[in-house]
Design a protein around this motif. Structure first.
Motif, PDB file in Angstrom:
ATOM      1  N   CYS A  67      82.787  38.425 -33.451  1.00  0.00           N
ATOM      2  CA  CYS A  67      81.898  39.411 -32.826  1.00  0.00           C
ATOM      3  C   CYS A  67      81.928  39.284 -31.307  1.00  0.00           C
ATOM      4  CB  CYS A  67      80.465  39.237 -33.341  1.00  0.00           C
ATOM      5  SG  CYS A  67      80.202  39.824 -35.025  1.00  0.00           S
ATOM      6  N   GLU A  68      81.940  38.043 -30.811  1.00  0.00           N
ATOM      7  CA  GLU A  68      81.999  37.833 -29.367  1.00  0.00           C
ATOM      8  C   GLU A  68      83.313  38.359 -28.793  1.00  0.00           C
ATOM      9  OE1 GLU A  68      80.784  36.136 -25.554  1.00  0.00           O
ATOM     10  OE2 GLU A  68      79.868  37.051 -27.312  1.00  0.00           O
ATOM     11  N   VAL A  69      84.417  38.018 -29.460  1.00  0.00           N
ATOM     12  CA  VAL A  69      85.721  38.527 -29.015  1.00  0.00           C
ATOM     13  C   VAL A  69      85.756  40.052 -29.119  1.00  0.00           C
ATOM     14  CG1 VAL A  69      88.196  38.543 -29.510  1.00  0.00           C
ATOM     15  CG2 VAL A  69      86.925  36.393 -29.606  1.00  0.00           C
ATOM     16  N   GLY A  70      85.229  40.567 -30.223  1.00  0.00           N
ATOM     17  CA  GLY A  70      85.201  42.015 -30.409  1.00  0.00           C
ATOM     18  C   GLY A  70      84.396  42.721 -29.340  1.00  0.00           C
ATOM     19  N   ASP A  74      71.124  26.657 -41.914  1.00  0.00           N
ATOM     20  CA  ASP A  74      71.406  25.603 -40.951  1.00  0.00           C
ATOM     21  C   ASP A  74      71.617  26.218 -39.576  1.00  0.00           C
ATOM     22  OD1 ASP A  74      73.893  26.796 -41.122  1.00  0.00           O
ATOM     23  OD2 ASP A  74      74.802  25.190 -42.296  1.00  0.00           O
ATOM     24  N   TRP A  75      72.212  25.436 -38.671  1.00  0.00           N
ATOM     25  CA  TRP A  75      72.347  25.868 -37.286  1.00  0.00           C
ATOM     26  C   TRP A  75      73.180  27.130 -37.146  1.00  0.00           C
ATOM     27  CZ3 TRP A  75      77.132  26.268 -35.006  1.00  0.00           C
ATOM     28  CH2 TRP A  75      78.202  25.645 -35.682  1.00  0.00           C
ATOM     29  N   LYS A  76      74.109  27.371 -38.090  1.00  0.00           N
ATOM     30  CA  LYS A  76      74.961  28.561 -38.000  1.00  0.00           C
ATOM     31  C   LYS A  76      74.139  29.830 -38.142  1.00  0.00           C
ATOM     32  CE  LYS A  76      77.668  27.301 -41.376  1.00  0.00           C
ATOM     33  NZ  LYS A  76      77.132  25.965 -41.695  1.00  0.00           N
ATOM     34  N   HIS A  77      73.188  29.830 -39.071  1.00  0.00           N
ATOM     35  CA  HIS A  77      72.342  31.008 -39.244  1.00  0.00           C
ATOM     36  C   HIS A  77      71.427  31.191 -38.024  1.00  0.00           C
ATOM     37  CE1 HIS A  77      73.402  29.648 -43.372  1.00  0.00           C
ATOM     38  NE2 HIS A  77      73.594  30.949 -43.556  1.00  0.00           N
ATOM     39  N   GLY A  78      70.967  30.071 -37.464  1.00  0.00           N
ATOM     40  CA  GLY A  78      70.156  30.158 -36.258  1.00  0.00           C
ATOM     41  C   GLY A  78      70.936  30.735 -35.099  1.00  0.00           C
ATOM     42  N   LEU A  79      72.186  30.290 -34.943  1.00  0.00           N
ATOM     43  CA  LEU A  79      73.033  30.795 -33.873  1.00  0.00           C
ATOM     44  C   LEU A  79      73.290  32.292 -34.042  1.00  0.00           C
ATOM     45  CD1 LEU A  79      74.749  30.201 -31.383  1.00  0.00           C
ATOM     46  CD2 LEU A  79      76.659  29.650 -32.919  1.00  0.00           C
ATOM     47  N   ALA A  80      73.444  32.740 -35.267  1.00  0.00           N
ATOM     48  CA  ALA A  80      73.643  34.170 -35.519  1.00  0.00           C
ATOM     49  C   ALA A  80      72.433  34.973 -35.050  1.00  0.00           C
ATOM     50  CB  ALA A  80      73.901  34.404 -37.010  1.00  0.00           C
ATOM     51  N   ALA A  81      71.228  34.468 -35.326  1.00  0.00           N
ATOM     52  CA  ALA A  81      70.014  35.152 -34.896  1.00  0.00           C
ATOM     53  C   ALA A  81      69.937  35.230 -33.376  1.00  0.00           C
ATOM     54  CB  ALA A  81      68.782  34.440 -35.455  1.00  0.00           C
ATOM     55  N   VAL A  82      70.309  34.134 -32.709  1.00  0.00           N
ATOM     56  CA  VAL A  82      70.290  34.104 -31.241  1.00  0.00           C
ATOM     57  C   VAL A  82      71.299  35.094 -30.677  1.00  0.00           C
ATOM     58  CG1 VAL A  82      70.739  32.669 -29.211  1.00  0.00           C
ATOM     59  CG2 VAL A  82      69.470  31.737 -31.154  1.00  0.00           C
ATOM     60  N   SER A 100      72.515  40.213 -27.908  1.00  0.00           N
ATOM     61  CA  SER A 100      73.271  41.461 -27.890  1.00  0.00           C
ATOM     62  C   SER A 100      72.351  42.675 -27.812  1.00  0.00           C
ATOM     63  CB  SER A 100      74.165  41.552 -29.133  1.00  0.00           C
ATOM     64  OG  SER A 100      75.098  40.490 -29.160  1.00  0.00           O
ATOM     65  N   VAL A 101      71.241  42.618 -28.538  1.00  0.00           N
ATOM     66  CA  VAL A 101      70.302  43.747 -28.526  1.00  0.00           C
ATOM     67  C   VAL A 101      69.633  43.888 -27.166  1.00  0.00           C
ATOM     68  CG1 VAL A 101      68.151  44.633 -29.502  1.00  0.00           C
ATOM     69  CG2 VAL A 101      69.896  43.670 -31.017  1.00  0.00           C
ATOM     70  N   ALA A 102      69.171  42.784 -26.594  1.00  0.00           N
ATOM     71  CA  ALA A 102      68.388  42.837 -25.365  1.00  0.00           C
ATOM     72  C   ALA A 102      69.240  42.913 -24.100  1.00  0.00           C
ATOM     73  CB  ALA A 102      67.457  41.622 -25.278  1.00  0.00           C
ATOM     74  N   LEU A 103      70.425  42.296 -24.116  1.00  0.00           N
ATOM     75  CA  LEU A 103      71.223  42.210 -22.896  1.00  0.00           C
ATOM     76  C   LEU A 103      72.629  42.784 -23.014  1.00  0.00           C
ATOM     77  CD1 LEU A 103      69.668  38.881 -22.517  1.00  0.00           C
ATOM     78  CD2 LEU A 103      70.187  39.974 -20.350  1.00  0.00           C
ATOM     79  N   GLY A 104      72.998  43.228 -24.200  1.00  0.00           N
ATOM     80  CA  GLY A 104      74.342  43.772 -24.371  1.00  0.00           C
ATOM     81  C   GLY A 104      74.602  44.981 -23.491  1.00  0.00           C
ATOM     82  N   HIS A 105      73.665  45.944 -23.473  1.00  0.00           N
ATOM     83  CA  HIS A 105      73.836  47.156 -22.662  1.00  0.00           C
ATOM     84  C   HIS A 105      73.863  46.815 -21.190  1.00  0.00           C
ATOM     85  CE1 HIS A 105      73.703  51.358 -21.591  1.00  0.00           C
ATOM     86  NE2 HIS A 105      72.595  51.177 -20.884  1.00  0.00           N
ATOM     87  N   GLU A 122      76.793  43.677 -34.270  1.00  0.00           N
ATOM     88  CA  GLU A 122      75.541  42.980 -34.585  1.00  0.00           C
ATOM     89  C   GLU A 122      75.069  43.328 -36.001  1.00  0.00           C
ATOM     90  OE1 GLU A 122      75.864  44.407 -31.196  1.00  0.00           O
ATOM     91  OE2 GLU A 122      76.746  42.405 -31.191  1.00  0.00           O
ATOM     92  N   VAL A 123      75.268  44.582 -36.397  1.00  0.00           N
ATOM     93  CA  VAL A 123      74.870  44.994 -37.742  1.00  0.00           C
ATOM     94  C   VAL A 123      75.668  44.212 -38.788  1.00  0.00           C
ATOM     95  CG1 VAL A 123      74.820  46.905 -39.378  1.00  0.00           C
ATOM     96  CG2 VAL A 123      74.141  47.292 -37.003  1.00  0.00           C
ATOM     97  N   VAL A 124      76.971  44.110 -38.571  1.00  0.00           N
ATOM     98  CA  VAL A 124      77.826  43.380 -39.508  1.00  0.00           C
ATOM     99  C   VAL A 124      77.404  41.910 -39.594  1.00  0.00           C
ATOM    100  CG1 VAL A 124      80.177  42.532 -39.910  1.00  0.00           C
ATOM    101  CG2 VAL A 124      79.798  44.913 -39.222  1.00  0.00           C
TER     102      VAL A 124
END
Length: 215
Positions: free
Chosen positions: A9-12, A62-70, A75-80, A44-46
């Motif tokens: 997602c970051e690369v995309g 675990d931390w992976k799910h937390g990182l996904a939420a962050v 992306s929602v607040a600062l992506g634009h 972000e939807v995916v």
């Protein structure tokens, strides 16, 4: 799998951003450029759907799910804002657009508060998603890693408020005029200019904030 998807997602994000700007400024296809840039939220939807399905299938949070939420919160607040920040600089560098505006004094402090507000929103969104995951797992599940990410988001909020407050108490000073500057020229936010204090993506400090996205 979640970590791999976050990286994709970051690369995309950056691939779509580069492609959209290339279509706008080099291929002269503004409508196609907009269509490409509008695909950004789909990442972000995916990520959200895959994370939810992973938890539903019984994965231990675990931390992976937390990182996904962050990542989703950022992306929602600062992506634009990030897209606009890059757009202005690409336009200036390759398409003869105006240079990024440099803010000083009150104008700079106001801009810092608006950036801080975006980071607070990103943190609140992440904390909300994390809390939803905690409720979904239930009291019998292991949710320590998710709560740890919530605490990190509180640190993100605090750090950004401190940064914005520091520029309010100690405003960014206008540099001494160079030999080629005339007496009638004023930087944005300086006395004598009519420029208003806005969260202009051409203003500085955007990349530093981007580097702090993972809290």
């Amino acid at each position: 799998m979640i970590v791999t998807l976050i990286i994709l997602c970051e690369v995309g994000f950056w691939v779509l951003l580069a492609g959209g700007l290339a279509l706008r400024y080099w291929a002269k296809m503004p409508r196609t450029s907009v269509a490409v840039l509008l695909c950004e939220p789909l990442l972000e939807v995916v990520l959200f759907v895959v994370t939810a399905v992973d938890l539903k299938n019984g994965a231990e949070p675990d931390w992976k799910h937390g990182l996904a939420a962050v990542y989703i919160g950022y992306s929602v607040a600062l992506g634009h804002y990030t897209i606009k920040w890059v757009d202005v600089r690409v336009a200036h560098r390759f398409a003869g657009g105006p240079p990024p505006v440099k803010l000083y004094g009150t104008a700079h402090a106001v801009n810092e508060w608006k950036i801080a507000a975006r980071w607070v929103l990103a943190a609140v969104i992440a904390m909300g998603l994390l809390q939803g995951a905690i409720w979904y797992v239930g009291p019998d599940g292991e949710t320590g890693s998710l709560r740890m990410w919530q605490q990190k988001m509180l640190w993100v909020i605090g750090i950004n408020l401190i940064i914005a407050g520091s520029y309010t108490l100690f405003p960014k000073r206008i540099p001494a005029p160079g030999p080629q500057e005339t007496a009638g020229e004023h930087p944005a936010g300086a006395p004598g200019t009519a420029r208003s204090a806005t969260a202009d993506p051409r203003a500085g400090d955007g990349p530093a904030r981007y580097a702090r996205r993972s809290g």
